[in-house]
Design a protein around this motif. Sequence first.
Motif, PDB file in Angstrom:
ATOM      1  N   ARG A 112     -20.417  31.586  47.452  1.00 44.24           N
ATOM      2  CA  ARG A 112     -19.206  32.382  47.209  1.00 44.24           C
ATOM      3  C   ARG A 112     -19.035  32.604  45.707  1.00 44.24           C
ATOM      4  O   ARG A 112     -18.254  31.930  45.046  1.00 44.24           O
ATOM      5  CB  ARG A 112     -17.970  31.683  47.767  1.00 44.24           C
ATOM      6  N   PRO A 113     -19.749  33.543  45.149  1.00 40.86           N
ATOM      7  CA  PRO A 113     -19.709  33.754  43.699  1.00 40.86           C
ATOM      8  C   PRO A 113     -18.362  34.236  43.173  1.00 40.86           C
ATOM      9  O   PRO A 113     -18.113  34.149  41.972  1.00 40.86           O
ATOM     10  CB  PRO A 113     -20.809  34.796  43.466  1.00 40.86           C
ATOM     11  N   THR A 114     -17.493  34.748  44.061  1.00 36.35           N
ATOM     12  CA  THR A 114     -16.189  35.222  43.583  1.00 36.35           C
ATOM     13  C   THR A 114     -15.097  34.162  43.703  1.00 36.35           C
ATOM     14  O   THR A 114     -13.936  34.433  43.382  1.00 36.35           O
ATOM     15  CB  THR A 114     -15.765  36.469  44.379  1.00 36.35           C
ATOM     16  N   ASP A 115     -15.436  32.974  44.157  1.00 37.58           N
ATOM     17  CA  ASP A 115     -14.451  31.896  44.250  1.00 37.58           C
ATOM     18  C   ASP A 115     -14.236  31.316  42.851  1.00 37.58           C
ATOM     19  O   ASP A 115     -15.077  30.596  42.312  1.00 37.58           O
ATOM     20  CB  ASP A 115     -14.949  30.817  45.217  1.00 37.58           C
ATOM     21  N   ASP A 116     -13.080  31.611  42.269  1.00 40.74           N
ATOM     22  CA  ASP A 116     -12.836  31.228  40.879  1.00 40.74           C
ATOM     23  C   ASP A 116     -12.729  29.718  40.686  1.00 40.74           C
ATOM     24  O   ASP A 116     -13.096  29.199  39.637  1.00 40.74           O
ATOM     25  CB  ASP A 116     -11.565  31.902  40.369  1.00 40.74           C
ATOM     26  N   ALA A 117     -12.192  29.021  41.700  1.00 39.20           N
ATOM     27  CA  ALA A 117     -12.068  27.574  41.552  1.00 39.20           C
ATOM     28  C   ALA A 117     -13.435  26.913  41.473  1.00 39.20           C
ATOM     29  O   ALA A 117     -13.661  26.026  40.646  1.00 39.20           O
ATOM     30  CB  ALA A 117     -11.258  26.990  42.707  1.00 39.20           C
ATOM     31  N   ILE A 118     -14.349  27.333  42.330  1.00 36.95           N
ATOM     32  CA  ILE A 118     -15.698  26.771  42.295  1.00 36.95           C
ATOM     33  C   ILE A 118     -16.399  27.163  40.999  1.00 36.95           C
ATOM     34  O   ILE A 118     -17.055  26.338  40.350  1.00 36.95           O
ATOM     35  CB  ILE A 118     -16.508  27.240  43.523  1.00 36.95           C
ATOM     36  N   ALA A 119     -16.261  28.429  40.601  1.00 36.36           N
ATOM     37  CA  ALA A 119     -16.894  28.871  39.354  1.00 36.36           C
ATOM     38  C   ALA A 119     -16.366  28.071  38.169  1.00 36.36           C
ATOM     39  O   ALA A 119     -17.120  27.655  37.282  1.00 36.36           O
ATOM     40  CB  ALA A 119     -16.649  30.360  39.147  1.00 36.36           C
ATOM     41  N   PHE A 120     -15.043  27.815  38.172  1.00 39.01           N
ATOM     42  CA  PHE A 120     -14.422  27.061  37.078  1.00 39.01           C
ATOM     43  C   PHE A 120     -14.952  25.634  37.031  1.00 39.01           C
ATOM     44  O   PHE A 120     -15.354  25.132  35.979  1.00 39.01           O
ATOM     45  CB  PHE A 120     -12.904  27.069  37.295  1.00 39.01           C
ATOM     46  N   ASN A 121     -14.956  24.983  38.186  1.00 40.13           N
ATOM     47  CA  ASN A 121     -15.421  23.595  38.213  1.00 40.13           C
ATOM     48  C   ASN A 121     -16.907  23.481  37.939  1.00 40.13           C
ATOM     49  O   ASN A 121     -17.357  22.529  37.301  1.00 40.13           O
ATOM     50  CB  ASN A 121     -15.068  22.949  39.550  1.00 40.13           C
ATOM     51  N   LEU A 122     -17.686  24.438  38.392  1.00 38.39           N
ATOM     52  CA  LEU A 122     -19.114  24.444  38.066  1.00 38.39           C
ATOM     53  C   LEU A 122     -19.293  24.599  36.557  1.00 38.39           C
ATOM     54  O   LEU A 122     -20.109  23.894  35.934  1.00 38.39           O
ATOM     55  CB  LEU A 122     -19.826  25.579  38.804  1.00 38.39           C
ATOM     56  N   ALA A 123     -18.519  25.488  35.954  1.00 40.46           N
ATOM     57  CA  ALA A 123     -18.635  25.689  34.503  1.00 40.46           C
ATOM     58  C   ALA A 123     -18.282  24.420  33.740  1.00 40.46           C
ATOM     59  O   ALA A 123     -18.970  24.048  32.781  1.00 40.46           O
ATOM     60  CB  ALA A 123     -17.724  26.841  34.073  1.00 40.46           C
ATOM     61  N   LEU A 124     -17.226  23.724  34.176  1.00 43.85           N
ATOM     62  CA  LEU A 124     -16.849  22.484  33.499  1.00 43.85           C
ATOM     63  C   LEU A 124     -17.940  21.427  33.641  1.00 43.85           C
ATOM     64  O   LEU A 124     -18.235  20.693  32.695  1.00 43.85           O
ATOM     65  CB  LEU A 124     -15.535  21.951  34.062  1.00 43.85           C
ATOM     66  N   ALA A 125     -18.521  21.353  34.840  1.00 47.82           N
ATOM     67  CA  ALA A 125     -19.600  20.387  35.048  1.00 47.82           C
ATOM     68  C   ALA A 125     -20.804  20.732  34.172  1.00 47.82           C
ATOM     69  O   ALA A 125     -21.441  19.855  33.583  1.00 47.82           O
ATOM     70  CB  ALA A 125     -20.004  20.360  36.518  1.00 47.82           C
ATOM     71  N   GLU A 126     -21.128  22.013  34.074  1.00 47.75           N
ATOM     72  CA  GLU A 126     -22.243  22.441  33.216  1.00 47.75           C
ATOM     73  C   GLU A 126     -21.950  22.085  31.755  1.00 47.75           C
ATOM     74  O   GLU A 126     -22.840  21.644  31.022  1.00 47.75           O
ATOM     75  CB  GLU A 126     -22.469  23.950  33.354  1.00 47.75           C
ATOM     76  N   LEU A 127     -20.690  22.251  31.342  1.00 48.57           N
ATOM     77  CA  LEU A 127     -20.326  21.890  29.971  1.00 48.57           C
ATOM     78  C   LEU A 127     -20.528  20.401  29.722  1.00 48.57           C
ATOM     79  O   LEU A 127     -21.048  19.992  28.684  1.00 48.57           O
ATOM     80  CB  LEU A 127     -18.871  22.245  29.694  1.00 48.57           C
ATOM     81  N   LYS A 128     -20.125  19.581  30.688  1.00 42.72           N
ATOM     82  CA  LYS A 128     -20.240  18.142  30.504  1.00 42.72           C
ATOM     83  C   LYS A 128     -21.690  17.687  30.472  1.00 42.72           C
ATOM     84  O   LYS A 128     -22.008  16.651  29.899  1.00 42.72           O
ATOM     85  CB  LYS A 128     -19.486  17.400  31.615  1.00 42.72           C
ATOM     86  N   THR A 129     -22.586  18.447  31.073  1.00 40.64           N
ATOM     87  CA  THR A 129     -24.014  18.107  31.015  1.00 40.64           C
ATOM     88  C   THR A 129     -24.704  18.789  29.839  1.00 40.64           C
ATOM     89  O   THR A 129     -25.908  18.656  29.671  1.00 40.64           O
ATOM     90  CB  THR A 129     -24.721  18.498  32.328  1.00 40.64           C
ATOM     91  N   GLY A 130     -23.940  19.539  29.042  1.00 37.34           N
ATOM     92  CA  GLY A 130     -24.502  20.174  27.861  1.00 37.34           C
ATOM     93  C   GLY A 130     -25.122  21.526  28.099  1.00 37.34           C
ATOM     94  O   GLY A 130     -25.739  22.099  27.199  1.00 37.34           O
ATOM     95  N   ASN A 131     -24.948  22.086  29.284  1.00 44.47           N
ATOM     96  CA  ASN A 131     -25.564  23.379  29.607  1.00 44.47           C
ATOM     97  C   ASN A 131     -24.564  24.499  29.342  1.00 44.47           C
ATOM     98  O   ASN A 131     -24.081  25.164  30.259  1.00 44.47           O
ATOM     99  CB  ASN A 131     -26.018  23.383  31.075  1.00 44.47           C
ATOM    100  N   VAL A 132     -24.243  24.704  28.072  1.00 40.13           N
ATOM    101  CA  VAL A 132     -23.226  25.683  27.721  1.00 40.13           C
ATOM    102  C   VAL A 132     -23.676  27.103  28.021  1.00 40.13           C
ATOM    103  O   VAL A 132     -22.854  27.986  28.299  1.00 40.13           O
ATOM    104  CB  VAL A 132     -22.835  25.534  26.238  1.00 40.13           C
ATOM    105  N   ASP A 133     -24.997  27.381  27.990  1.00 44.76           N
ATOM    106  CA  ASP A 133     -25.483  28.737  28.265  1.00 44.76           C
ATOM    107  C   ASP A 133     -25.158  29.178  29.681  1.00 44.76           C
ATOM    108  O   ASP A 133     -24.995  30.371  29.946  1.00 44.76           O
ATOM    109  CB  ASP A 133     -26.993  28.813  28.030  1.00 44.76           C
ATOM    110  N   SER A 134     -25.092  28.216  30.612  1.00 49.04           N
ATOM    111  CA  SER A 134     -24.708  28.548  31.984  1.00 49.04           C
ATOM    112  C   SER A 134     -23.187  28.573  32.127  1.00 49.04           C
ATOM    113  O   SER A 134     -22.640  29.377  32.888  1.00 49.04           O
ATOM    114  CB  SER A 134     -25.291  27.524  32.965  1.00 49.04           C
ATOM    115  N   ALA A 135     -22.510  27.692  31.411  1.00 45.25           N
ATOM    116  CA  ALA A 135     -21.057  27.570  31.559  1.00 45.25           C
ATOM    117  C   ALA A 135     -20.308  28.761  30.993  1.00 45.25           C
ATOM    118  O   ALA A 135     -19.335  29.240  31.589  1.00 45.25           O
ATOM    119  CB  ALA A 135     -20.581  26.288  30.894  1.00 45.25           C
ATOM    120  N   LEU A 136     -20.728  29.240  29.836  1.00 48.08           N
ATOM    121  CA  LEU A 136     -19.952  30.263  29.142  1.00 48.08           C
ATOM    122  C   LEU A 136     -19.799  31.550  29.942  1.00 48.08           C
ATOM    123  O   LEU A 136     -18.674  32.062  30.083  1.00 48.08           O
ATOM    124  CB  LEU A 136     -20.572  30.530  27.767  1.00 48.08           C
ATOM    125  N   PRO A 137     -20.873  32.127  30.508  1.00 47.68           N
ATOM    126  CA  PRO A 137     -20.688  33.359  31.298  1.00 47.68           C
ATOM    127  C   PRO A 137     -19.771  33.156  32.506  1.00 47.68           C
ATOM    128  O   PRO A 137     -18.978  34.049  32.837  1.00 47.68           O
ATOM    129  CB  PRO A 137     -22.112  33.712  31.745  1.00 47.68           C
TER     130      PRO A 137
END
Length: 484
Positions: A112-137
């Motif tokens: 579900r790519p349009t689910d903002d809650a999942i996208a938000f939490n995935l981005a935060l998790a990516e940030l915590k693992t240092g994967n900012v290139d995936s998190a920022l978009p």
Amino acid sequence: MRRILLIPSVALTLIGVQATTAQSSSPKNNVAHSSTASCAARTMTPEDAAKERKALASLDANDVASAQPDLVALAKKYPCRFELQAAAGMALAEAENVNAAVPFLRQAHARRPTDDAIAFNLALAELKTGNVDSALPLLQKVASRNPNRADTQLALAAAFMQSKRPSDAAAAFKKASMDLTAGGQAVPLELRMDWASALLQSHRPSEARDVLRSADGLQQSAPALALLAETAEATGDYEEAARSFESAARLDPSEPMIVAYGNELLQHRTFGPAIEILKYGTEKFPESQRMHLALGAAYFNNAMYPLAAPEFYTMLLRSPNDTLAADMLGRSCADATAASLQECTALEGFAKEHPENAVAATYAATAILQRPTEARDSQTAEHLLQNALRADPKLADTWYQMGILQQSRNQWNESAASLEHAIALQPDFADAHYRLSRAYSRMGRREEAIAEVQLEMKFRQENKDANSLRMQKIVRILTVDKQP
């Protein structure tokens, strides 16, 4: 679906924001199972369905420890079920197992790519693992669909900071502040501090200072006052910087705060007050190398060499390879008022015990060569200088002192070679040019001697404030090094 991660970062605290969203329902309540052409949904057994209901109920009740095992096992067994992928990722993330959470959250986002809650939490998790290139978009897309959410802007600011884009981060912090104010919420002091840090890194110190000055609770927060002092220093308002550092140190008389206040006074050559606060600091934190360095520098630059030498000697005993401490001790002991101090006479013994410290050996030899002729042990001085050159053949001062020793023995050719080494390593070494002119003159190389005199005059004029340059180095060390 809940937004559950906060981002630990040096510059970003993200405190005080309610991280929830209305864009997506809870995994427990969303029963529309997802399937796509690339993923054939597997029928869930009644037993697994019961486990799913129980685990989701536990997750909603914040009983993550009970929910996680079944959710992870079921998510692996039924990879096409969005709810399980999302819930397993959330449970793992809440348990701070972010690396394990990311694959599940990615799978849920793919479903579900349009689910903002999942996208938000995935981005935060990516940030915590240092994967900012995936998190920022991801965060930019969520922010474009939810332009007035403070938590989204704060996460976006975190991503910009990790991407070394402080100006963009400052804009996101400003937007988050506006969103909170519009919603009737106070702007936390921590958010203003992060915002000011981003502005400071963007070379906008005046704006950073304004952001902090209007913060509630500023006068009760030592870190905030210290940051205000940094912004004031950057704008050239040294009086406000000193006042703010002093207030911070009074609120929190810790080692970093006292050093920061003392360092501010040192930078602007306010040596008397600096000595007073740093004396207090060394009494309170006697093991702090930074405190002894700062106090020694204050004494040294106030021409109080007999008081400076013990501070640098204390540093040297604790860190025998500390070349800066050895250098400052040697320079302190070079003054006649300090030469007879116990710490200065002990430098020779220290250098013999620690031949790897070329600077200590050089200054121990220097002290010997400065003694009256009848008390001078030139053999020991030569041995120390040879040790220093073995330890560090690129130390200009050592070659210079060897040249002086050789001149005292009328070894003019050897002296010229040593001094040429010193000048090759440090072309603006005025004293070395002077000594080399003497060697050339004794060797009958008159034109070269004249040229060296001219260079000596030129570089002596340029380097007449060498102590200020040395002080700048110490200030940089005290500013950058945050550990006691």
